[in-house]
Motif scaffolding. Structure first.
Motif, PDB file in Angstrom:
ATOM      1  N   PRO A 177       8.481   0.343   1.391  1.00  0.00           N
ATOM      2  CA  PRO A 177       7.096   0.734   1.689  1.00  0.00           C
ATOM      3  C   PRO A 177       6.078   0.102   0.738  1.00  0.00           C
ATOM      4  O   PRO A 177       4.971  -0.259   1.167  1.00  0.00           O
ATOM      5  CB  PRO A 177       7.121   2.261   1.549  1.00  0.00           C
ATOM      6  N   GLU A 178       6.432  -0.026  -0.512  1.00  0.00           N
ATOM      7  CA  GLU A 178       5.500  -0.639  -1.466  1.00  0.00           C
ATOM      8  C   GLU A 178       5.261  -2.109  -1.146  1.00  0.00           C
ATOM      9  O   GLU A 178       4.134  -2.603  -1.254  1.00  0.00           O
ATOM     10  CB  GLU A 178       6.042  -0.491  -2.895  1.00  0.00           C
ATOM     11  N   MET A 179       6.315  -2.809  -0.743  1.00  0.00           N
ATOM     12  CA  MET A 179       6.150  -4.224  -0.402  1.00  0.00           C
ATOM     13  C   MET A 179       5.365  -4.391   0.893  1.00  0.00           C
ATOM     14  O   MET A 179       4.553  -5.311   1.027  1.00  0.00           O
ATOM     15  CB  MET A 179       7.520  -4.906  -0.318  1.00  0.00           C
ATOM     16  N   VAL A 180       5.589  -3.493   1.841  1.00  0.00           N
ATOM     17  CA  VAL A 180       4.824  -3.538   3.089  1.00  0.00           C
ATOM     18  C   VAL A 180       3.350  -3.235   2.826  1.00  0.00           C
ATOM     19  O   VAL A 180       2.450  -3.882   3.374  1.00  0.00           O
ATOM     20  CB  VAL A 180       5.411  -2.545   4.116  1.00  0.00           C
ATOM     21  N   ALA A 181       3.097  -2.267   1.953  1.00  0.00           N
ATOM     22  CA  ALA A 181       1.716  -1.933   1.602  1.00  0.00           C
ATOM     23  C   ALA A 181       1.003  -3.096   0.932  1.00  0.00           C
ATOM     24  O   ALA A 181      -0.229  -3.210   0.996  1.00  0.00           O
ATOM     25  CB  ALA A 181       1.701  -0.704   0.688  1.00  0.00           C
ATOM     26  N   ALA A 182       1.773  -3.971   0.280  1.00  0.00           N
ATOM     27  CA  ALA A 182       1.181  -5.148  -0.371  1.00  0.00           C
ATOM     28  C   ALA A 182       0.877  -6.269   0.617  1.00  0.00           C
ATOM     29  O   ALA A 182       0.349  -7.313   0.224  1.00  0.00           O
ATOM     30  CB  ALA A 182       2.116  -5.666  -1.456  1.00  0.00           C
ATOM     31  N   GLY A 183       1.214  -6.056   1.907  1.00  0.00           N
ATOM     32  CA  GLY A 183       0.841  -7.024   2.925  1.00  0.00           C
ATOM     33  C   GLY A 183       1.971  -7.839   3.510  1.00  0.00           C
ATOM     34  O   GLY A 183       1.736  -8.733   4.331  1.00  0.00           O
ATOM     35  N   HIS A 184       3.213  -7.538   3.134  1.00  0.00           N
ATOM     36  CA  HIS A 184       4.347  -8.294   3.665  1.00  0.00           C
ATOM     37  C   HIS A 184       4.878  -7.609   4.923  1.00  0.00           C
ATOM     38  O   HIS A 184       5.022  -6.380   4.958  1.00  0.00           O
ATOM     39  CB  HIS A 184       5.456  -8.392   2.620  1.00  0.00           C
ATOM     40  N   PRO A 185       5.181  -8.362   5.989  1.00  0.00           N
ATOM     41  CA  PRO A 185       5.680  -7.762   7.238  1.00  0.00           C
ATOM     42  C   PRO A 185       6.968  -6.972   7.006  1.00  0.00           C
ATOM     43  O   PRO A 185       7.878  -7.443   6.324  1.00  0.00           O
ATOM     44  CB  PRO A 185       5.945  -8.975   8.127  1.00  0.00           C
ATOM     45  N   GLU A 186       7.050  -5.792   7.585  1.00  0.00           N
ATOM     46  CA  GLU A 186       8.190  -4.918   7.308  1.00  0.00           C
ATOM     47  C   GLU A 186       9.504  -5.543   7.748  1.00  0.00           C
ATOM     48  O   GLU A 186      10.522  -5.446   7.039  1.00  0.00           O
ATOM     49  CB  GLU A 186       8.010  -3.565   8.007  1.00  0.00           C
ATOM     50  N   SER A 187       9.524  -6.201   8.904  1.00  0.00           N
ATOM     51  CA  SER A 187      10.771  -6.803   9.377  1.00  0.00           C
ATOM     52  C   SER A 187      11.262  -7.870   8.412  1.00  0.00           C
ATOM     53  O   SER A 187      12.467  -7.984   8.152  1.00  0.00           O
ATOM     54  CB  SER A 187      10.580  -7.396  10.766  1.00  0.00           C
ATOM     55  N   LEU A 188      10.342  -8.647   7.867  1.00  0.00           N
ATOM     56  CA  LEU A 188      10.713  -9.686   6.916  1.00  0.00           C
ATOM     57  C   LEU A 188      11.201  -9.071   5.610  1.00  0.00           C
ATOM     58  O   LEU A 188      12.198  -9.524   5.022  1.00  0.00           O
ATOM     59  CB  LEU A 188       9.517 -10.604   6.650  1.00  0.00           C
ATOM     60  N   VAL A 189      10.513  -8.031   5.147  1.00  0.00           N
ATOM     61  CA  VAL A 189      10.907  -7.369   3.908  1.00  0.00           C
ATOM     62  C   VAL A 189      12.321  -6.818   4.028  1.00  0.00           C
ATOM     63  O   VAL A 189      13.159  -6.997   3.136  1.00  0.00           O
ATOM     64  CB  VAL A 189       9.913  -6.247   3.552  1.00  0.00           C
ATOM     65  N   ARG A 190      12.605  -6.142   5.134  1.00  0.00           N
ATOM     66  CA  ARG A 190      13.939  -5.560   5.309  1.00  0.00           C
ATOM     67  C   ARG A 190      15.006  -6.649   5.411  1.00  0.00           C
ATOM     68  O   ARG A 190      16.130  -6.484   4.927  1.00  0.00           O
ATOM     69  CB  ARG A 190      13.955  -4.650   6.541  1.00  0.00           C
ATOM     70  N   ARG A 191      14.666  -7.754   6.025  1.00  0.00           N
ATOM     71  CA  ARG A 191      15.610  -8.873   6.095  1.00  0.00           C
ATOM     72  C   ARG A 191      15.918  -9.420   4.707  1.00  0.00           C
ATOM     73  O   ARG A 191      17.082  -9.647   4.360  1.00  0.00           O
ATOM     74  CB  ARG A 191      15.023  -9.975   6.982  1.00  0.00           C
TER      75      ARG A 191
END
Length: 471
Positions: A413-427
């Motif tokens: 959630p912190e990385m997504v909040a920083a603007g990174h797409p959630e699907s990419l972050v989880r990958r």
């Protein structure tokens, strides 16, 4: 040692023991041919590199006992306080100078953190602070020097160079007192010099006669070759091109151009015959199955075998060329490109590899690393038309996510909040976690960032408590 000290006062770090055999991280003060006092460190570190064996680990709580009280054998010794201990008490008891003798391991930009910490001690106590830091490499750690003296108002009035031993003289006797102040290094130069020092001391302290590097014509092996040539001298480095059916003519040309610019030896060995023989051996077993990463990894392992054979025959250590981006997500082959004795850039993200390489060329006033190496898309060249971006996000996108996850321990959630797409972050998170077993088998390499892969990495469990490596 105290018996030989004349005309100066010397403060010397040493390992002390008490009557019960307990070890202490201690400092002795000597003048006039005798010991004036001994200070045993009271507050021992218990984090990161201080939990390891080696110089920094030996100074921490893994090996040493904390001192329960401050004791001096001579009142004269009180003149010199210790910035790592009970500073306020020492100031009240009449200390006129705070001394800090340190083995503080490097990470990029750390000298500024030290300066701020020392400046705070100086301002709070109204005393000058003299800080002396170790210089040298010890396995993964680099001690970067950068010793400095600060005035009572917290200003740097003398600073030694980083990454080299130096005698720093500073006059505290009057309003014009001070000493030489070494210039601040650009970040790219700072990282480069740390890599050079760490490589030089690892190879030298392990008594290897030189280093062997597989030269692919790519940016990673090019930077490792530059570091090795600077650390060991051109005569101490041998590059090896290990072309396969998928290696481009341009890559071989670039490898030779680099070797020529550096003045290092370059050996051409093709893996074509070995690759073909192994494919024929495996063909009956692999019948009916399409080619995939198996054949790609086979090429990498042939190269690793040849490099290690050269190492065995000539005694030189193999320097691996994988960077932090690749090692984080497992874009590396066990017993292939991971085979070797020292991983020079394992803690340097790919984007920083490019920055350091461009800085190096600019600092030398010519393209030591061929311009084509810096401009072409990165590729492992293990399959026709292959590019890194076929398997990974572009490094400009990948590296910021890796920095947040690996170094800063950010949650999804912190990385997504920083603007990174959630699907990419989880990958990316999945790739990092699945690759831990590979990293456990990687050779040591120079620590550049506050949290390197491996022993530095402590991850939060679902409860929020710090765990041991795994999420």
């Amino acid at each position: 040692m105290a018996g030989s000290v004349r005309g100066i006062t010397a403060v010397v770090g040493f390992a002390d023991r008490d009557a019960k055999g307990r070890a202490y991280n201690a400092a002795g003060i000597a003048a006039g041919g005798r010991a004036l006092g001994v200070y045993r460190k009271m507050h021992l570190p218990n984090y990161g590199s201080s939990t390891r064996s080696g110089i920094s680990g030996a100074a921490g709580s893994r090996w040493c006992s904390p001192s329960g009280r401050l004791e001096w054998e001579s009142p004269c010794a009180r003149t010199y306080g210790c910035a790592g201990g009970p500073v306020a008490r020492l100031a009240k008891e009449g200390a006129s100078l705070l001394l800090n003798i340190s083995a503080s391991p490097y990470h990029a930009g750390k000298w500024e953190e030290r300066r701020e910490l020392l400046a705070g001690h100086a301002r709070r106590t109204g005393l000058p602070v003299a800080y002396c830091n170790l210089v040298g490499g010890q396995d993964e750690l680099v001690f970067d020097g950068g010793s400095m003296v600060l005035s009572p108002d917290g200003k740097v009035i003398a600073r030694a160079a980083m990454f080299s031993e130096e005698l720093l003289l500073c006059d505290l006797g009057g309003p014009s007192g001070g000493g030489p102040v070494a210039p601040v290094l650009p970040l790219e130069e700072e990282i480069f010099r740390a890599l050079v020092l760490g490589t030089r001391d690892y190879v030298g302290k392990n008594r290897f006669p030189g280093a062997i590097i597989g030269l692919s014509g790519g940016i990673d092996s090019s930077l490792v070759a530059v570091v090795a040539a600077e650390a060991l001298g051109p005569s101490g480095v041998m590059g090896v091109t290990l072309s396969s059916p998928y290696t481009s003519r341009e890559s071989v040309e670039d490898a030779h151009a680099l070797a020529g610019n550096l003045g290092i030896r370059c050996l051409d060995l093709s893996i074509d015959d070995a690759f073909g023989a192994l494919q024929r051996t495996l063909a009956p077993t692999f019948a009916g199955r399409a080619q995939d990463a198996t054949e790609e990894n086979l090429q990498a392992r042939i190269r690793g075998t040849i490099l290690m054979a050269l190492s065995n025959k000539f005694g030189e250590v193999v320097l691996t060329t994988g960077n932090k981006s690749e090692m984080s997500v497992g874009y590396a082959t066990l017993y292939g490109d991971m085979a070797g004795g020292f991983a020079v850039i394992k803690d340097v993200f790919k984007t920083m590899v490019y920055r350091v390489s461009r800085w190096y060329n600019e600092s030398r006033g010519r393209d030591v690393i061929p311009d084509r190496v810096l401009e072409k898309p990165p590729s492992a060249e293990l399959a026709p038309g292959q590019k890194d971006s076929d398997s990974l996000p572009e490094y400009e996108i990948l590296d910021p996510i890796l920095k947040m996850y690996v170094e800063e321990d950010c949650s999804v959630p912190e990385m997504v909040a920083a603007g990174h797409p959630e699907s990419l972050v989880r990958r990316v998170v999945s790739m990092v976690d699945r690759s831990e077993y590979k990293r456990r088998q990687a050779p040591p390499g120079v620590k550049i960032t506050p949290r390197a892969l491996g022993k530095d990495r402590r991850c939060r469990s679902p409860t929020g408590r710090t765990g041991d490596y795994f999420r």
